[in-house]
Design a protein around this motif. Structure first.
Motif, PDB file in Angstrom:
ATOM      1  N   VAL A  65       0.899  -1.307  -0.122  1.00  0.00           N
ATOM      2  CA  VAL A  65      -0.051  -0.073  -0.086  1.00  0.00           C
ATOM      3  C   VAL A  65       0.894   1.113   0.100  1.00  0.00           C
ATOM      4  O   VAL A  65       0.469   2.253  -0.585  1.00  0.00           O
ATOM      5  CB  VAL A  65      -0.927   0.030   1.300  1.00  0.00           C
ATOM      6  N   HIS A  66       2.093   1.358   0.745  1.00  0.00           N
ATOM      7  CA  HIS A  66       3.049   2.362   0.831  1.00  0.00           C
ATOM      8  C   HIS A  66       3.613   2.536  -0.517  1.00  0.00           C
ATOM      9  O   HIS A  66       3.540   3.859  -0.915  1.00  0.00           O
ATOM     10  CB  HIS A  66       4.054   1.740   1.932  1.00  0.00           C
ATOM     11  N   TRP A  67       3.837   1.592  -1.233  1.00  0.00           N
ATOM     12  CA  TRP A  67       4.372   1.746  -2.718  1.00  0.00           C
ATOM     13  C   TRP A  67       3.341   2.211  -3.558  1.00  0.00           C
ATOM     14  O   TRP A  67       3.759   3.208  -4.228  1.00  0.00           O
ATOM     15  CB  TRP A  67       4.807   0.584  -3.012  1.00  0.00           C
ATOM     16  N   MET A  68       2.028   1.929  -3.454  1.00  0.00           N
ATOM     17  CA  MET A  68       0.945   2.164  -4.469  1.00  0.00           C
ATOM     18  C   MET A  68       0.717   3.680  -3.910  1.00  0.00           C
ATOM     19  O   MET A  68       0.481   4.668  -5.047  1.00  0.00           O
ATOM     20  CB  MET A  68      -0.270   1.442  -4.087  1.00  0.00           C
ATOM     21  N   LEU A  69       0.794   4.100  -2.962  1.00  0.00           N
ATOM     22  CA  LEU A  69       0.512   5.540  -2.373  1.00  0.00           C
ATOM     23  C   LEU A  69       1.522   6.597  -3.092  1.00  0.00           C
ATOM     24  O   LEU A  69       1.140   7.771  -3.411  1.00  0.00           O
ATOM     25  CB  LEU A  69       0.257   5.680  -0.900  1.00  0.00           C
ATOM     26  N   ARG A  70       2.433   6.119  -3.164  1.00  0.00           N
ATOM     27  CA  ARG A  70       3.686   6.848  -3.493  1.00  0.00           C
ATOM     28  C   ARG A  70       3.646   7.112  -5.095  1.00  0.00           C
ATOM     29  O   ARG A  70       4.259   8.185  -5.415  1.00  0.00           O
ATOM     30  CB  ARG A  70       5.321   6.278  -3.292  1.00  0.00           C
ATOM     31  N   ARG A  71       2.785   6.363  -5.749  1.00  0.00           N
ATOM     32  CA  ARG A  71       2.563   6.559  -7.283  1.00  0.00           C
ATOM     33  C   ARG A  71       1.305   7.367  -7.257  1.00  0.00           C
ATOM     34  O   ARG A  71       1.131   7.820  -8.779  1.00  0.00           O
ATOM     35  CB  ARG A  71       2.290   5.213  -7.981  1.00  0.00           C
TER      36      ARG A  71
END
Length: 305
Positions: A97-103
């Motif tokens: 989720v953290h990776w997706m939010l950064r995008r």
């Protein structure tokens, strides 16, 4: 192994292990719920004028679908992986989720006061905005009642009263998906200024649901009906009160949301702890009625908003 008396009280023997299993089911759901506040505030600030209620309702419905899914999945996986495995999987999904939010695209950059200045402004903002205090207090009362129920009901149905597995207890959370459809139907009414009517009705529905589940706890039908009404009421209460809170001072929407959600989740955490303690000390019926009293208090607060 935990023992229960006629009132449904739990002895200490297996309570710790069952609470850990409960947390493995509710914990991931709670963490997904915590993530909910940022998209609501962010998307709400980009919503067209007069559509804040509908926007908030749509985001809440989508996110709550994920919360219900996490609750059910965690309960099902607990029987396979154990509570430690569920927490490990939750940690992995949090990284994803953290990776997706950064995008995600960045919102338009605005000139804002420094972070310390914004933090220092929170207490005066809470003091000055009566509508925010009313909305946050009403929603927090309901969320405490909500968490009392979901903490206690898992202990109750996995005990001698029903002998469910933790997987079965997790599946009980699946009924909450009904609340997603309910909340989608209220956005238009919020944009028409019917916050008070919805907040009162939602809190009253929660109180009724807790009485039904408490008095009819021996019946699976009563528990399922109570859970459906409770989840629907809690969702509508939150959307109605959050929309009202964010309208108090549009230029400070992010700070309003910070204060609202902090109040909301502190109350929810207290509700979870109180739910476990109450169930251990006084059993299912009294625990449910205490939660119903809290929901009724929320309805009274909403009437005065």
């Amino acid at each position: 192994m935990a023992r229960h008396g006629p009132t449904g009280r739990a002895d200490d023997g297996g309570r710790v292990d069952r609470l850990l299993r409960l947390r493995s089911g509710v914990g991931p759901a709670g963490r997904h719920e915590c993530a909910r506040s940022d998209p609501v505030a962010g998307r709400g600030s980009l919503a067209a004028p007069g559509t804040t209620g509908r926007t908030t309702a749509r985001i809440t419905a989508g996110l709550f679908g994920g919360i219900v899914g996490a609750r059910v999945l965690a309960g099902a996986l607990d029987g396979v992986l154990g509570w430690r495995g569920v927490y490990a999987l939750s940690a992995l999904l949090t990284v994803v989720v953290h990776w997706m939010l950064r995008r995600l695209p960045e919102p338009p950059i605005r000139r804002e006061p420094g972070y310390r200045t914004l933090l220092a402004s929170l207490v005066p903002l809470m003091r000055d905005e009566r509508g925010l205090r009313r909305a946050a207090g009403t929603a927090a009362t309901g969320f405490a009642a909500f968490n009392i129920f979901w903490t206690a009901v898992t202990l109750y149905v996995t005990g001698p009263a029903h002998h469910w597995t933790t997987t079965g207890a997790g599946l009980l959370g699946l009924v909450g998906i009904v609340g997603t459809g309910t909340v989608l139907s209220v956005g238009r009414h919020l944009d028409q200024g019917r916050h008070r009517m919805l907040a009162v009705g939602a809190s009253a529905t929660m109180a009724l649901s807790l009485v039904i589940a408490g008095l009819g706890g021996a019946s699976v039908i009563a528990l399922v009906l109570g859970a459906i009404l409770l989840d629907s009421g809690a969702l509508v209460s939150n959307v109605a009160n959050q929309t009202h809170a964010l309208r108090q001072k549009p230029e400070a929407r992010a700070r309003l949301n910070t204060l609202y959600m902090t109040t909301y989740f502190v109350a929810g955490s207290v509700g979870s702890a109180v739910g476990a303690l109450l169930f251990e000390q006084v059993g299912w019926l009294t625990t449910s009625l205490v939660a119903a009293a809290l929901a009724t208090l929320g309805a009274i607060r909403a009437l005065k908003a």
